[in-house]
Design a protein around this motif. Structure first.
Motif, PDB file in Angstrom:
ATOM      1  N   ASP A  85       9.933  -7.055  -1.640  1.00  0.00           N
ATOM      2  CA  ASP A  85       8.496  -6.880  -1.479  1.00  0.00           C
ATOM      3  C   ASP A  85       8.064  -5.412  -1.397  1.00  0.00           C
ATOM      4  O   ASP A  85       6.936  -5.121  -1.001  1.00  0.00           O
ATOM      5  CB  ASP A  85       7.985  -7.643  -0.248  1.00  0.00           C
ATOM      6  CG  ASP A  85       8.519  -9.056  -0.186  1.00  0.00           C
ATOM      7  OD1 ASP A  85       8.893  -9.623  -1.236  1.00  0.00           O
ATOM      8  OD2 ASP A  85       8.583  -9.614   0.926  1.00  0.00           O
ATOM      9  N   ASP A  86       8.945  -4.468  -1.771  1.00  0.00           N
ATOM     10  CA  ASP A  86       8.647  -3.053  -1.617  1.00  0.00           C
ATOM     11  C   ASP A  86       9.020  -2.199  -2.834  1.00  0.00           C
ATOM     12  O   ASP A  86       8.194  -1.494  -3.383  1.00  0.00           O
ATOM     13  CB  ASP A  86       9.374  -2.511  -0.377  1.00  0.00           C
ATOM     14  CG  ASP A  86       9.067  -1.062  -0.109  1.00  0.00           C
ATOM     15  OD1 ASP A  86       7.882  -0.720   0.052  1.00  0.00           O
ATOM     16  OD2 ASP A  86      10.014  -0.250  -0.078  1.00  0.00           O
ATOM     17  N   ILE A 110       7.335   0.458  -7.553  1.00  0.00           N
ATOM     18  CA  ILE A 110       6.848   0.472  -6.171  1.00  0.00           C
ATOM     19  C   ILE A 110       5.745  -0.564  -6.048  1.00  0.00           C
ATOM     20  O   ILE A 110       4.816  -0.599  -6.868  1.00  0.00           O
ATOM     21  CB  ILE A 110       6.299   1.871  -5.786  1.00  0.00           C
ATOM     22  CG1 ILE A 110       7.358   2.959  -5.984  1.00  0.00           C
ATOM     23  CG2 ILE A 110       5.744   1.875  -4.363  1.00  0.00           C
ATOM     24  CD1 ILE A 110       8.549   2.860  -5.061  1.00  0.00           C
ATOM     25  N   LEU A 111       5.837  -1.404  -5.011  1.00  0.00           N
ATOM     26  CA  LEU A 111       4.849  -2.439  -4.732  1.00  0.00           C
ATOM     27  C   LEU A 111       4.081  -2.044  -3.477  1.00  0.00           C
ATOM     28  O   LEU A 111       4.652  -2.019  -2.392  1.00  0.00           O
ATOM     29  CB  LEU A 111       5.542  -3.791  -4.524  1.00  0.00           C
ATOM     30  CG  LEU A 111       6.538  -4.199  -5.613  1.00  0.00           C
ATOM     31  CD1 LEU A 111       7.243  -5.501  -5.240  1.00  0.00           C
ATOM     32  CD2 LEU A 111       5.852  -4.309  -6.957  1.00  0.00           C
ATOM     33  N   ALA A 112       2.801  -1.699  -3.632  1.00  0.00           N
ATOM     34  CA  ALA A 112       1.984  -1.247  -2.496  1.00  0.00           C
ATOM     35  C   ALA A 112       0.822  -2.208  -2.286  1.00  0.00           C
ATOM     36  O   ALA A 112      -0.041  -2.336  -3.163  1.00  0.00           O
ATOM     37  CB  ALA A 112       1.459   0.159  -2.761  1.00  0.00           C
ATOM     38  N   PRO A 113       0.797  -2.888  -1.132  1.00  0.00           N
ATOM     39  CA  PRO A 113      -0.315  -3.799  -0.863  1.00  0.00           C
ATOM     40  C   PRO A 113      -1.648  -3.038  -0.850  1.00  0.00           C
ATOM     41  O   PRO A 113      -1.742  -1.947  -0.304  1.00  0.00           O
ATOM     42  CB  PRO A 113      -0.006  -4.358   0.526  1.00  0.00           C
ATOM     43  CG  PRO A 113       1.438  -4.074   0.766  1.00  0.00           C
ATOM     44  CD  PRO A 113       1.753  -2.844  -0.026  1.00  0.00           C
ATOM     45  N   VAL A 114      -2.639  -3.633  -1.496  1.00  0.00           N
ATOM     46  CA  VAL A 114      -4.005  -3.117  -1.479  1.00  0.00           C
ATOM     47  C   VAL A 114      -4.923  -4.303  -1.229  1.00  0.00           C
ATOM     48  O   VAL A 114      -4.500  -5.454  -1.340  1.00  0.00           O
ATOM     49  CB  VAL A 114      -4.385  -2.397  -2.805  1.00  0.00           C
ATOM     50  CG1 VAL A 114      -3.536  -1.154  -3.028  1.00  0.00           C
ATOM     51  CG2 VAL A 114      -4.287  -3.332  -3.990  1.00  0.00           C
ATOM     52  N   VAL A 120       1.050  -1.948  -8.439  1.00  0.00           N
ATOM     53  CA  VAL A 120       2.402  -1.866  -8.985  1.00  0.00           C
ATOM     54  C   VAL A 120       2.487  -0.573  -9.795  1.00  0.00           C
ATOM     55  O   VAL A 120       1.713  -0.382 -10.740  1.00  0.00           O
ATOM     56  CB  VAL A 120       2.725  -3.080  -9.890  1.00  0.00           C
ATOM     57  CG1 VAL A 120       4.140  -2.990 -10.420  1.00  0.00           C
ATOM     58  CG2 VAL A 120       2.494  -4.384  -9.131  1.00  0.00           C
ATOM     59  N   THR A 121       3.389   0.313  -9.395  1.00  0.00           N
ATOM     60  CA  THR A 121       3.583   1.571 -10.105  1.00  0.00           C
ATOM     61  C   THR A 121       5.014   1.635 -10.610  1.00  0.00           C
ATOM     62  O   THR A 121       5.963   1.455  -9.839  1.00  0.00           O
ATOM     63  CB  THR A 121       3.305   2.775  -9.187  1.00  0.00           C
ATOM     64  OG1 THR A 121       1.965   2.672  -8.698  1.00  0.00           O
ATOM     65  CG2 THR A 121       3.479   4.096  -9.937  1.00  0.00           C
ATOM     66  N   VAL A 122       5.153   1.860 -11.911  1.00  0.00           N
ATOM     67  CA  VAL A 122       6.467   1.974 -12.538  1.00  0.00           C
ATOM     68  C   VAL A 122       6.627   3.416 -13.015  1.00  0.00           C
ATOM     69  O   VAL A 122       5.777   3.936 -13.735  1.00  0.00           O
ATOM     70  CB  VAL A 122       6.611   1.020 -13.740  1.00  0.00           C
ATOM     71  CG1 VAL A 122       7.994   1.154 -14.363  1.00  0.00           C
ATOM     72  CG2 VAL A 122       6.334  -0.413 -13.333  1.00  0.00           C
TER      73      VAL A 122
END
Length: 152
Positions: A85-86, A110-114, A120-122
């Motif tokens: 989840d991160d 990177i998985l960042a809750p908003v 999702v940033t690759v």
């Protein structure tokens, strides 16, 4: 040989958990990872740190310029990090005789809750010289769009 860094991001209306699972479920991975115009087939898969997969990406219309064969890219991927989840860190190498495709590219997701979803940033580091930034960014954005369509 140029070894560049390329990145793409998208907010997906899904939880980090759903997005993480889409990376480690082979049946789901082949549905969203291929960029537009390509199809994927997995030859092996092991969802654990140090495990990985071997994926063949083929141009759906039979055309194109592949890195491994006339119209396909075969990539061997190792999961360097799987933090549920991160973050997902993948080390990817193309099967190719062309030196412009050589080396191991590192893909960090990177998985960042908003609010309302997950950003999702690759980021791709050590990108082979044969992949232009424009083509790579377009491919990563296409894959993220596929992931959003699948999960939203």
């Amino acid at each position: 040989m140029s070894r560049e860094i390329h990145s793409a991001s998208r907010i997906i209306i899904a939880t980090p958990r759903a997005i993480f699972r889409a990376h480690i479920d082979p049946e789901v991975l082949v549905k969203w990872r291929p960029p537009h115009g390509m199809e994927a087939r997995l030859h092996e898969f092991s969802a654990r740190p140090g495990g990985g997969y071997r994926m063949e990406l083929t141009c759906a219309d039979g055309g194109g310029k592949g890195k491994s064969t006339a119209n396909s890219d075969i990539v061997r991927v190792r999961f360097a990090e799987l933090i549920p989840d991160d973050r997902i860190v993948e080390e990817a190498a193309f099967e190719s005789d062309d030196p412009a495709n050589a080396g191991t590219m590192t893909l960090t997701t990177i998985l960042a809750p908003v609010t309302g979803g997950t950003k999702v940033t690759v980021t791709a580091e050590n990108v082979p010289a044969s992949i232009s930034e424009e083509d790579h960014r377009s491919g990563m954005e296409s894959s993220l769009r596929n992931l959003a369509l699948l999960l939203e």
